[in-house]
Design a protein around this motif. Structure first.
Motif, PDB file in Angstrom:
ATOM      1  N   ASN A  65      50.253  39.515  46.968  1.00  0.00           N
ATOM      2  CA  ASN A  65      50.526  39.501  48.407  1.00  0.00           C
ATOM      3  C   ASN A  65      49.925  38.276  49.067  1.00  0.00           C
ATOM      4  OD1 ASN A  65      51.884  41.930  48.250  1.00  0.00           O
ATOM      5  ND2 ASN A  65      50.102  43.147  48.743  1.00  0.00           N
ATOM      6  N   GLN A  66      48.713  37.918  48.676  1.00  0.00           N
ATOM      7  CA  GLN A  66      48.053  36.745  49.263  1.00  0.00           C
ATOM      8  C   GLN A  66      48.784  35.465  48.865  1.00  0.00           C
ATOM      9  OE1 GLN A  66      45.483  36.980  51.470  1.00  0.00           O
ATOM     10  NE2 GLN A  66      45.902  34.823  51.802  1.00  0.00           N
ATOM     11  N   GLN A  67      49.220  35.369  47.602  1.00  0.00           N
ATOM     12  CA  GLN A  67      49.948  34.182  47.166  1.00  0.00           C
ATOM     13  C   GLN A  67      51.274  34.062  47.907  1.00  0.00           C
ATOM     14  OE1 GLN A  67      50.229  34.833  42.957  1.00  0.00           O
ATOM     15  NE2 GLN A  67      48.382  33.658  42.522  1.00  0.00           N
ATOM     16  N   LEU A  68      51.969  35.184  48.103  1.00  0.00           N
ATOM     17  CA  LEU A  68      53.239  35.178  48.819  1.00  0.00           C
ATOM     18  C   LEU A  68      53.041  34.740  50.268  1.00  0.00           C
ATOM     19  CD1 LEU A  68      56.263  35.802  48.667  1.00  0.00           C
ATOM     20  CD2 LEU A  68      55.727  38.158  49.294  1.00  0.00           C
ATOM     21  N   LYS A  69      52.015  35.245  50.908  1.00  0.00           N
ATOM     22  CA  LYS A  69      51.717  34.872  52.294  1.00  0.00           C
ATOM     23  C   LYS A  69      51.392  33.381  52.388  1.00  0.00           C
ATOM     24  CE  LYS A  69      48.445  35.753  55.991  1.00  0.00           C
ATOM     25  NZ  LYS A  69      47.164  36.347  56.327  1.00  0.00           N
ATOM     26  N   ASP A  70      50.551  32.876  51.473  1.00  0.00           N
ATOM     27  CA  ASP A  70      50.196  31.456  51.471  1.00  0.00           C
ATOM     28  C   ASP A  70      51.431  30.588  51.255  1.00  0.00           C
ATOM     29  OD1 ASP A  70      47.581  32.207  51.846  1.00  0.00           O
ATOM     30  OD2 ASP A  70      47.001  31.890  49.738  1.00  0.00           O
ATOM     31  N   TYR A  71      52.323  31.024  50.348  1.00  0.00           N
ATOM     32  CA  TYR A  71      53.546  30.268  50.064  1.00  0.00           C
ATOM     33  C   TYR A  71      54.442  30.221  51.295  1.00  0.00           C
ATOM     34  CZ  TYR A  71      58.094  29.064  48.167  1.00  0.00           C
ATOM     35  OH  TYR A  71      59.305  28.483  47.956  1.00  0.00           O
ATOM     36  N   GLU A  72      54.640  31.364  51.941  1.00  0.00           N
ATOM     37  CA  GLU A  72      55.495  31.405  53.128  1.00  0.00           C
ATOM     38  C   GLU A  72      54.944  30.519  54.232  1.00  0.00           C
ATOM     39  OE1 GLU A  72      55.636  35.583  53.951  1.00  0.00           O
ATOM     40  OE2 GLU A  72      57.294  35.926  52.554  1.00  0.00           O
ATOM     41  N   GLU A  73      53.621  30.537  54.425  1.00  0.00           N
ATOM     42  CA  GLU A  73      53.017  29.682  55.441  1.00  0.00           C
ATOM     43  C   GLU A  73      53.181  28.207  55.094  1.00  0.00           C
ATOM     44  OE1 GLU A  73      48.971  30.892  55.995  1.00  0.00           O
ATOM     45  OE2 GLU A  73      49.544  32.840  56.832  1.00  0.00           O
ATOM     46  N   ALA A  74      53.056  27.860  53.813  1.00  0.00           N
ATOM     47  CA  ALA A  74      53.214  26.465  53.389  1.00  0.00           C
ATOM     48  C   ALA A  74      54.654  25.998  53.594  1.00  0.00           C
ATOM     49  CB  ALA A  74      52.801  26.305  51.926  1.00  0.00           C
ATOM     50  N   VAL A  75      55.626  26.862  53.305  1.00  0.00           N
ATOM     51  CA  VAL A  75      57.035  26.498  53.489  1.00  0.00           C
ATOM     52  C   VAL A  75      57.328  26.295  54.971  1.00  0.00           C
ATOM     53  CG1 VAL A  75      59.399  27.386  53.334  1.00  0.00           C
ATOM     54  CG2 VAL A  75      57.883  27.564  51.371  1.00  0.00           C
TER      55      VAL A  75
END
Length: 103
Positions: A65-75
């Motif tokens: 969940n944390q990796q997905l959130k970080d990825y979405e914010e980076a995109v």
């Protein structure tokens, strides 16, 4: 976690049980009581770990969940940086219009 990490943790838990058993023997318990108490410690540790895991699942603090959130914010940040100043101004104007309509 990698497979070798899991194997290391398993060996560590097994060793902790053996160490607890021998420490209890040295403390004066007979082998039956030492075995029971070392199992109590290991089961207690397992239940404690399980509760922390369930807490992380419930609060969505899992690694995925944390990796997905970080990825979405980076995109989103990358897309925002790629906007031209005119596109950015247009987007801000649209957001302001939507906010005024909501009020």
């Amino acid at each position: 976690m990698r497979r070798i990490d899991i194997i290391g943790i398993g060996i560590g838990v097994f060793a902790a049980g053996g160490i607890a058993y021998f420490l209890l023997l040295v403390a004066g318990l007979d082998s039956l009581e030492a075995g029971i108490w070392s199992q109590v410690f290991l089961v207690g540790g397992l239940v404690g770990w399980l509760l922390t895991y369930l807490f992380r699942v419930g609060t969505k603090r899992m690694t995925y969940n944390q990796q997905l959130k970080d990825y979405e914010e980076a995109v989103l940040q990358k897309r925002l940086e790629e906007l031209t100043p005119e596109e950015l101004a247009q987007m801000q104007a649209e957001i302001e219009r939507e906010n005024k309509l909501k009020k």
